[in-house]
Design an enzyme around this catalytic site. Sequence first.
Site, PDB file in Angstrom:
ATOM      1  CG  HIS A  15     -13.330  -0.651 -13.826  1.00 59.26           C
ATOM      2  ND1 HIS A  15     -12.839  -1.912 -13.589  1.00 59.26           N
ATOM      3  CD2 HIS A  15     -14.674  -0.739 -13.651  1.00 59.26           C
ATOM      4  CE1 HIS A  15     -13.839  -2.717 -13.283  1.00 59.26           C
ATOM      5  NE2 HIS A  15     -14.956  -2.029 -13.307  1.00 59.26           N
TER       6      HIS A  15
ATOM      7  CG  ASP B 207     -29.362   9.698 -17.186  1.00 59.23           C
ATOM      8  OD1 ASP B 207     -28.653   8.858 -16.612  1.00 59.23           O
ATOM      9  OD2 ASP B 207     -30.227   9.386 -18.032  1.00 59.23           O
TER      10      ASP B 207
ATOM     11  CD  GLU C 178     -18.845  -2.163 -19.791  1.00 53.88           C
ATOM     12  OE1 GLU C 178     -17.754  -2.715 -19.773  1.00 53.88           O
ATOM     13  OE2 GLU C 178     -18.977  -0.957 -19.477  1.00 53.88           O
TER      14      GLU C 178
ATOM     15  CG  ASP D   4      -2.009   1.037   1.134  1.00 56.41           C
ATOM     16  OD1 ASP D   4      -2.685   1.113   0.091  1.00 56.41           O
ATOM     17  OD2 ASP D   4      -2.178   1.813   2.091  1.00 56.41           O
TER      18      ASP D   4
END
Length: 715
Positions: free
Chosen positions: A451, A344, A403, A297
């Site tokens: 992503h 949207d 997608e 990390d």
Amino acid sequence: MIYQGKAITVKPLEGGIVELNFDLKGESVNKFNRLTLSELRAAVDAIKADASVKGVIVTSGKDVFIVGADITEFVDNFQLPDEELMAGNLEANKIFSDFEDLDVPTVAAINGIALGGGLEMCLAADFRVMSATAKVGLPEVKLGIYPGFGGTVRLPRLIGCDNAVEWIASGKENKAEDALKVGAVDAVVAPEQLQAAALDLAKRAVAGELDHKARRQPKLEKLKLNAIEQMMAFETAKGFVAGQAGPNYPAPVEAIKSIQKAANFGRDKALEVEAAGFVKLAKTSVAQSLIGLFLNDQELKKKAKKYDEVAKDVKLAAVLGAGIMGGGIAYQSALKGTPILMKDIREEGIQMGLNEAAKLLGKRVEKGRLTPAKMAEALNGIRPTMSYGDFGNVDIVVEAVVENPKVKQAVLAEVEGAVKEDAIIASNTSTISISLLAQALKRPENFCGMHFFNPVHMMPLVEVIRGEKTGETAIATTVAYAKKMGKSPIVVNDCPGFLVNRVLFPYFGGFAKLLSFGVDFVRIDKVMEKFGWPMGPAYLSDVVGIDTGHHGRDVMAEGFPDRMAVEGKTAVDVMYEANRLGQKNGKGFYAYETDKRGKPKKVTDPQAYEVLKPIVVEQREVTDEDIVNFMMIPLCLETVRCLEDGIVETAAEADMGLIYGIGFPPFRGGALRYIDSIGVAEFVALADKYAELGALYHPTAKLREMAKNGQKFFG
């Protein structure tokens, strides 16, 4: 000057009181490394030898007190034989005990944070005064160990067993007011008054107003609990903590056992008990894995920081496609201070996105983690829109529409025409090639993948995907924005599934094989949960969505036909055809009912077994060990391929991606560390036993070479 080193100085203040100051040269924080410990030894000896010293205040020259031991140094010690490790630990502890035994009163002035060894240093002082903004804690259990510089001995004798067990077993950081409440500190003051308050306490102790020897005495004696009180306190705590931590994380329970075992001893003998338990934990694979994770990390953070030099400042962001995912992205951005446009084409989509953000913010307010004023501020930072009107001012756009490559390409080309020339555009695709999507753009250098994982507010990972034509500024800005959102970004190169999904689908491939051999999916789930996964593959498929898994499987099969293409129908095909889509429509591998809190609860459904019957090619007897191997070998081998193919740059990033992205069991350290723990040669031999199952189980030539040469992925 009484003592001067590179990490510690001791200088006279007034009235015989000296200041022992931690200020490690060349570092932004103080930590206990070999240098600091050896200088503390010398500083304590210098104070002891100076008859003019009447009191000591311990301070920090940094913004924080001490963050703990330097794990990068001490992890090497864990490889030493038990006797050597224990001797080294007791030698370090003698320094803290000698400080505690000074003839003069001692006061610790705690600023910023005092964690692990930093707090243990303070516990060795007679008095502790703390800045109101500071935090203290003993986080060692998060590394699979427990406090090793006297924390399990001194803390229970100062604040009582119950409080000490809670602090040590949880590893949490504690605010100043909470530390004062339980008696871990004697006073809390404004940050600017800290030094003066510590000096005042020391003066009062020197003058005899405060009895430092009486304050010190309980820490030197056994715990003030009779046998019945001890049994009730410790047995209850062990039962509760074991239930919370689970069987794979032994450190919290071992800490309680150590406190219990040392309860009837004075300090020095109790410290020996602590050291013996510490050595035992340091040798476990869990500690090695969790420390490895911590170091990974740190490496991730360093790599992400390097991008800061090239990154553009993101003052205004935008997300295309509202709904649950878009709402989650908008929430995360606004919560962390970056206002965001949420676009949207449907009014319902916008409403859904706003509802999602409001729900998540509301939950934080309910839990006391956010004030209503901050909630209002975050909500005001989300600006819903159905047009591109304000997009000319946007620095980064995250596309989160359906997608589908054609839909995404159309939307990306459209938004490129609405933003300024240097705006970064990122696609939140989970499987579609970034280079393919970039073909629709005039400025592909400003385009990359971003992503997020679902649910956005809970999953720490963001994969930042570099396409063939992606420029460094696009990558750097996206990494910086992800960090600003409180996420852990990993930069990966473009390929079907990127890193996480590319590795996950072979795992599902192993699951499909088991189902084709007639193995009960409920049993598979139980075995994999026992192995350490947060949920088994059947339940995970239902949560992700069978339709999503079906689509992803097809994308992966097209990308890697040699090992991911399947002949005939598999479980995901028959489930999809039967319209059993998982949680989203109430039936998948399991059926779902709503519990009292309105959340979906899984129940077994006989109908699911009927649906699966046609895909069973043979009834094969498999052991629980076989189940683990069927599932884990393909996942591990695909991780190896991602590293070899340059999809991910380092083993550390590969392992952290799996832990942050799909919940790989942290105590196992990641796929590559898991291979290391088995042994590369042993893992290759294990995979070869399952070779007849297909190419997913075939080690790469390079891995065979590593096995032959006795190499490892780490160390």
